[in-house]
Design a protein around this motif. Structure first.
Motif, mmCIF file in Angstrom:
data_model
loop_
_atom_site.group_PDB
_atom_site.id
_atom_site.type_symbol
_atom_site.label_atom_id
_atom_site.label_comp_id
_atom_site.label_asym_id
_atom_site.label_seq_id
_atom_site.Cartn_x
_atom_site.Cartn_y
_atom_site.Cartn_z
ATOM 1 N N GLN A 16 0.633 -1.215 -0.137
ATOM 2 C CA GLN A 16 -0.046 -0.047 0.045
ATOM 3 C C GLN A 16 0.969 1.251 -0.130
ATOM 4 O O GLN A 16 0.708 2.043 -0.910
ATOM 5 N N ASN A 17 1.734 1.410 0.892
ATOM 6 C CA ASN A 17 2.726 2.672 1.069
ATOM 7 C C ASN A 17 3.927 2.306 1.440
ATOM 8 O O ASN A 17 4.232 1.407 2.406
ATOM 9 N N ALA A 18 4.701 3.113 0.956
ATOM 10 C CA ALA A 18 6.241 3.122 1.266
ATOM 11 C C ALA A 18 6.610 3.803 2.660
ATOM 12 O O ALA A 18 5.730 5.008 2.666
ATOM 13 N N GLY A 22 -7.175 0.055 5.192
ATOM 14 C CA GLY A 22 -6.994 -1.241 4.532
ATOM 15 C C GLY A 22 -7.543 -2.388 5.376
ATOM 16 O O GLY A 22 -7.439 -3.543 4.930
ATOM 17 N N ALA A 23 -7.997 -2.045 6.734
ATOM 18 C CA ALA A 23 -8.461 -3.174 7.595
ATOM 19 C C ALA A 23 -9.855 -3.689 6.960
ATOM 20 O O ALA A 23 -10.611 -2.985 6.734
ATOM 21 N N MET A 57 -14.914 -3.771 4.509
ATOM 22 C CA MET A 57 -13.562 -3.456 4.030
ATOM 23 C C MET A 57 -13.295 -1.618 4.228
ATOM 24 O O MET A 57 -14.134 -0.987 3.847
ATOM 25 N N GLN A 58 -12.331 -1.317 4.932
ATOM 26 C CA GLN A 58 -12.102 0.002 5.138
ATOM 27 C C GLN A 58 -11.100 0.649 3.982
ATOM 28 O O GLN A 58 -10.462 -0.114 3.279
ATOM 29 N N GLU A 109 -16.000 10.283 10.360
ATOM 30 C CA GLU A 109 -16.957 9.407 9.653
ATOM 31 C C GLU A 109 -16.074 8.154 9.853
ATOM 32 O O GLU A 109 -14.859 7.902 9.711
ATOM 33 N N THR A 110 -16.800 6.916 9.770
ATOM 34 C CA THR A 110 -16.233 5.599 9.597
ATOM 35 C C THR A 110 -15.793 5.484 8.464
ATOM 36 O O THR A 110 -16.639 5.554 7.464
ATOM 37 N N PRO A 111 -14.392 5.004 8.119
ATOM 38 C CA PRO A 111 -13.774 5.151 6.896
ATOM 39 C C PRO A 111 -14.183 3.782 6.055
ATOM 40 O O PRO A 111 -13.277 3.111 5.703
ATOM 41 N N ILE A 112 -15.592 3.605 5.831
ATOM 42 C CA ILE A 112 -15.777 2.261 5.066
ATOM 43 C C ILE A 112 -15.727 2.633 3.557
ATOM 44 O O ILE A 112 -16.213 3.374 3.079
ATOM 45 N N ALA A 113 -14.971 1.422 3.047
ATOM 46 C CA ALA A 113 -14.960 1.729 1.366
ATOM 47 C C ALA A 113 -15.964 0.727 0.946
ATOM 48 O O ALA A 113 -16.636 1.183 -0.053
#
Length: 451
Positions: A81-83, A327-328, A338-339, A354-358
């Motif tokens: 995901q991220n460096a 990403g959790a 999935m977030q 907000e709840t970070p729901i994707a």
């Protein structure tokens, strides 16, 4: 009655004198899963609010916290995901703690105890020692934990200093899981793992010798350059470290993993074939039996009773898993969620409160049965007594024609109370679990239409 003529070899398996290597063409996924129905994005937040404000005494709960950073991307990884950078990690950690406190205060959270906590990634040990201690202390302070709650910190041995270990222990972490994948230096370099064999061996030996907490390692089998001899040395190296537990995971490469491109360009030899990986699994099972390690599942072994692998077991049963972090993923109140995987989207949602729901999905009505199947196949034994009924009938009985067929294929042995996986069945456990789930979904739908 279940008509096996409605299913092909992807469910039934192939007739072969060597089911360990050739019962199915290949393993396609690391985990089995059942059917779900997407929740429309505009309804996700209100659905979550309804669940989060309920009070329910679930028998089993887990907490999963995700740290989406890695110093380098492993060539086999499709989840990068991220460096990691100090500035990026520090900003993320502040947002993570905000979300953690908000979710800890929910009525749902406070209405039952959590039995296992897993901080994964990514590489959670890219946090600073002080952040790791703060995270552990916050988990213990804000969440209702069972008296024997297993709290695992995942990471790399690279840069896992004595200071970091001490801070993690002070924070309340009581289990440590390290993704070694292989000790062999050539194999490690091909996978873009940091540190050479001797460095990893020494660090794990030092950590295990403290006896402060269970030390557990992951090994992959099927990596480029990893012959049977190399893999057997990996197993011997594990014993040498004194670590308390070990996972053996089959390499499954897909998506955008860099290894695929490197193999295509001739810069890496191809990973092992499925038959070769089956031979490695057989070698591992026999090796651990010869050295009297205790199998906790089809892919996890313990040297002694300190290692329980609670999170891995509970997350594959009826346990609800509360997700925190970019990403959790988890499941709460009959919904999988999935977030946000993209860091900016996650950070913005947390800042807005907000709840970070994707994505959110309503689980299949048979999910409790599916969970029983996944847990049983992961354990190597599927018990009739654990099953719930479907449409007034016994779901274990509904699958018995398939079980009998697999017994003829050499994948299982079965009687009226238990289905026990053979060595071949243990290697193909995820495939078998997924096959059962697909059969039940199809058969139940047909049964209800007929009614």
């Amino acid at each position: 009655m279940l008509d096996l003529n409605n299913f092909d070899e992807s469910i039934l398996g192939l007739e072969t004198p060597d089911p360990l290597r050739f019962a199915f063409k290949a393993k396609h996924s690391a985990h089995a899963g059942g059917g779900v129905v997407p929740v429309p994005p505009p309804l996700a937040q209100s659905t979550w609010d309804r669940i989060a404000n309920q009070t329910t005494h679930a028998t089993q709960r887990c907490l999963y916290i995700h740290v989406p950073f890695c110093r380098v991307r492993c060539t086999f990884c499709n989840f990068f995901q991220n460096a990691a950078s100090r500035e990026l990690v520090d900003g993320y950690f502040a947002a993570l703690m905000t979300e953690l406190c908000a979710k800890a205060a929910l009525p749902w959270t406070q209405s039952g105890v959590f039995h296992a906590v897993y901080v994964g990634g990514g590489t959670p040990t890219d946090l600073s020692p002080a952040q790791i201690r703060q995270l552990g202390q916050a988990i213990r302070h804000y969440f209702p934990l069972s008296s024997d709650c297993e709290i695992t910190l995942e990471g790399r041995t690279n840069r896992f200093s004595d200071e970091m270990f001490d801070h993690a222990l002070e924070g309340g972490f009581n289990r440590f899981s390290f993704g070694v994948q292989s000790f062999n230096t050539l194999v490690r370099r091909s996978a873009k793992r940091l540190d050479e064999r001797e460095t990893v061996l020494q660090r794990l030996s030092d950590l295990s010798a403290t006896q402060q907490a269970p030390i557990v390692i992951d090994l992959l089998y099927g990596l480029p350059h990893q012959t049977l001899d190399v893999f057997e040395q990996d197993l011997r190296d594990y014993l040498q470290t004194g670590a308390h537990g070990v996972d053996l995971y089959q390499l499954v490469v897909g998506g955008s993993a860099p290894m695929l491109n490197l193999v295509e360009k001739g810069r890496l030899p191809p990973p092992a074939t499925t038959p070769d990986k089956a031979a490695m699994y057989e070698l591992g099972v026999n090796f651990f039996a010869r050295h009297h390690l205790k199998p906790l599942s089809v892919n996890h072994w313990a040297r002694d009773n300190r290692e329980r692998s609670q999170y891995n077991s509970l997350a594959k049963t009826y346990a609800q898993v509360l997700p925190i972090g970019c990403g959790a993923g988890g499941n709460v109140g009959g919904y999988s969620l999935m977030q946000h995987r993209q860091l900016p989207a996650y950070m913005d949602a947390v800042k807005r409160g907000e709840t970070p729901i994707a994505m959110m999905f309503a689980q299949h009505a048979l999910e409790p049965v599916f969970a029983t199947l996944k847990a049983g196949f992961d354990a190597g034994v599927v018990a009739r007594s654990a099953f719930q009924q479907i449409d007034g009938g016994d779901s274990f009985d509904r699958l018995k024609p398939l079980f009998a067929h697999w017994a003829q294929r050499g994948l299982v042995t079965n009687d009226d109370a238990y289905l026990v996986l053979t060595l071949a069945g243990r290697f193909w456990s995820v495939t078998l679990a997924q096959a059962c789930i697909q059969v039940l979904q199809t058969n139940t739908a047909q049964h209800r239409i007929a009614q």
